[in-house]
Motif scaffolding. Sequence first.
Motif, PDB file in Angstrom:
ATOM      1  N   ALA A   1      -3.392 -16.397 -28.937  1.00 55.27           N
ATOM      2  CA  ALA A   1      -3.238 -17.168 -27.698  1.00 55.27           C
ATOM      3  C   ALA A   1      -3.222 -16.272 -26.466  1.00 55.27           C
ATOM      4  CB  ALA A   1      -1.962 -18.014 -27.757  1.00 55.27           C
ATOM      5  N   LEU A   2      -2.649 -15.090 -26.596  1.00 54.00           N
ATOM      6  CA  LEU A   2      -2.553 -14.148 -25.475  1.00 54.00           C
ATOM      7  C   LEU A   2      -3.859 -13.389 -25.229  1.00 54.00           C
ATOM      8  CD1 LEU A   2       0.964 -12.659 -26.282  1.00 54.00           C
ATOM      9  CD2 LEU A   2       0.393 -14.236 -24.410  1.00 54.00           C
ATOM     10  N   GLY A   3      -4.822 -13.552 -26.128  1.00 61.71           N
ATOM     11  CA  GLY A   3      -6.082 -12.822 -25.994  1.00 61.71           C
ATOM     12  C   GLY A   3      -6.014 -11.401 -26.512  1.00 61.71           C
ATOM     13  N   GLU A   4      -4.954 -11.085 -27.234  1.00 62.16           N
ATOM     14  CA  GLU A   4      -4.765  -9.735 -27.764  1.00 62.16           C
ATOM     15  C   GLU A   4      -5.407  -9.552 -29.141  1.00 62.16           C
ATOM     16  OE1 GLU A   4      -3.517  -7.221 -26.211  1.00 62.16           O
ATOM     17  OE2 GLU A   4      -2.335  -8.075 -24.570  1.00 62.16           O
TER      18      GLU A   4
ATOM     19  N   ALA B   1      -2.943 -22.649 -28.423  1.00 59.89           N
ATOM     20  CA  ALA B   1      -4.193 -22.288 -27.750  1.00 59.89           C
ATOM     21  C   ALA B   1      -5.362 -23.074 -28.312  1.00 59.89           C
ATOM     22  CB  ALA B   1      -4.458 -20.792 -27.911  1.00 59.89           C
ATOM     23  N   LEU B   2      -6.415 -23.102 -27.526  1.00 56.30           N
ATOM     24  CA  LEU B   2      -7.713 -23.614 -27.961  1.00 56.30           C
ATOM     25  C   LEU B   2      -8.693 -22.465 -27.832  1.00 56.30           C
ATOM     26  CD1 LEU B   2      -7.786 -27.007 -26.001  1.00 56.30           C
ATOM     27  CD2 LEU B   2      -6.965 -26.584 -28.323  1.00 56.30           C
ATOM     28  N   CYS B   3      -9.673 -22.431 -28.735  1.00 52.28           N
ATOM     29  CA  CYS B   3     -10.664 -21.363 -28.683  1.00 52.28           C
ATOM     30  C   CYS B   3     -11.948 -21.852 -29.325  1.00 52.28           C
ATOM     31  CB  CYS B   3     -10.147 -20.107 -29.391  1.00 52.28           C
ATOM     32  SG  CYS B   3      -9.938 -20.284 -31.172  1.00 52.28           S
ATOM     33  N   ASN B   4     -12.935 -20.993 -29.347  1.00 55.99           N
ATOM     34  CA  ASN B   4     -14.165 -21.244 -30.087  1.00 55.99           C
ATOM     35  C   ASN B   4     -14.174 -20.314 -31.286  1.00 55.99           C
ATOM     36  OD1 ASN B   4     -15.154 -23.156 -28.268  1.00 55.99           O
ATOM     37  ND2 ASN B   4     -16.079 -21.578 -26.998  1.00 55.99           N
ATOM     38  N   LEU B   5     -14.538 -20.841 -32.430  1.00 58.28           N
ATOM     39  CA  LEU B   5     -14.735 -20.018 -33.620  1.00 58.28           C
ATOM     40  C   LEU B   5     -16.213 -19.646 -33.623  1.00 58.28           C
ATOM     41  CD1 LEU B   5     -13.744 -18.659 -36.150  1.00 58.28           C
ATOM     42  CD2 LEU B   5     -13.996 -20.818 -37.359  1.00 58.28           C
ATOM     43  N   GLU B   6     -16.495 -18.377 -33.341  1.00 60.93           N
ATOM     44  CA  GLU B   6     -17.868 -17.902 -33.180  1.00 60.93           C
ATOM     45  C   GLU B   6     -18.553 -17.597 -34.497  1.00 60.93           C
ATOM     46  OE1 GLU B   6     -19.742 -17.575 -30.387  1.00 60.93           O
ATOM     47  OE2 GLU B   6     -18.079 -18.503 -29.308  1.00 60.93           O
ATOM     48  N   GLU B   7     -17.847 -16.889 -35.374  1.00 59.18           N
ATOM     49  CA  GLU B   7     -18.489 -16.391 -36.590  1.00 59.18           C
ATOM     50  C   GLU B   7     -17.435 -16.103 -37.639  1.00 59.18           C
ATOM     51  OE1 GLU B   7     -21.126 -16.292 -38.728  1.00 59.18           O
ATOM     52  OE2 GLU B   7     -22.322 -15.591 -37.016  1.00 59.18           O
TER      53      GLU B   7
ATOM     54  N   PRO C   1      -0.706 -24.088 -21.244  1.00 58.17           N
ATOM     55  CA  PRO C   1       0.428 -23.831 -20.352  1.00 58.17           C
ATOM     56  C   PRO C   1       1.753 -24.307 -20.951  1.00 58.17           C
ATOM     57  CG  PRO C   1      -1.079 -25.463 -19.396  1.00 58.17           C
ATOM     58  CD  PRO C   1      -1.695 -24.981 -20.671  1.00 58.17           C
ATOM     59  N   ALA C   2       1.687 -25.368 -21.743  1.00 61.68           N
ATOM     60  CA  ALA C   2       2.861 -25.878 -22.449  1.00 61.68           C
ATOM     61  C   ALA C   2       2.427 -26.195 -23.879  1.00 61.68           C
ATOM     62  CB  ALA C   2       3.399 -27.133 -21.769  1.00 61.68           C
TER      63      ALA C   2
END
Length: 149
Positions: free
Chosen positions: A15-18, A73-79, A133-134
């Motif tokens: 979620a933090l992009g780490e 978090a939301l994201c895209n699963l690329e591969e 954000p929440a």
Amino acid sequence: MKAITIIQPWATLIALGEKQFETRSWSTKHHGELAIHAGKKIDREACQTEPIQSTLAKHGYTADNLPTGVIVALCNLEECYMVDNSHVYGTIGLKAKSGKFIMWGGSRGNEYYFGDYTDGRYAWQTSNVRQLPAPIPAKGMQGLWNWAG
């Protein structure tokens, strides 16, 4: 939308992009939008190891304040890559069915310490991560599951 439950601290690291890769013992054919659900379990021992502890601290987190039982978090699963370390000693190879290949050598940064890159495992590559954000309460499940969010 598809979702995956991940124990803490790894859900928050994504979620933090780490953390860009979620390592698993199983593959997926899913590509596209994915919700990251923080399970109710916190691996407190992992939270005390480096570089996890300092990375969490940089964002104001410890094992005591990680969110659980929520979509973080939301994201895209690329591969989805299979871990293949049969190449050059000291490197990590990631091989996708699509033919894409990634090789890490030398300094691998924190990403290496945020996953299990044992031969035969899988590395799910995320992109466009958006921390909510929440956090939104949700009951998690094993495997990929449908979230109505």
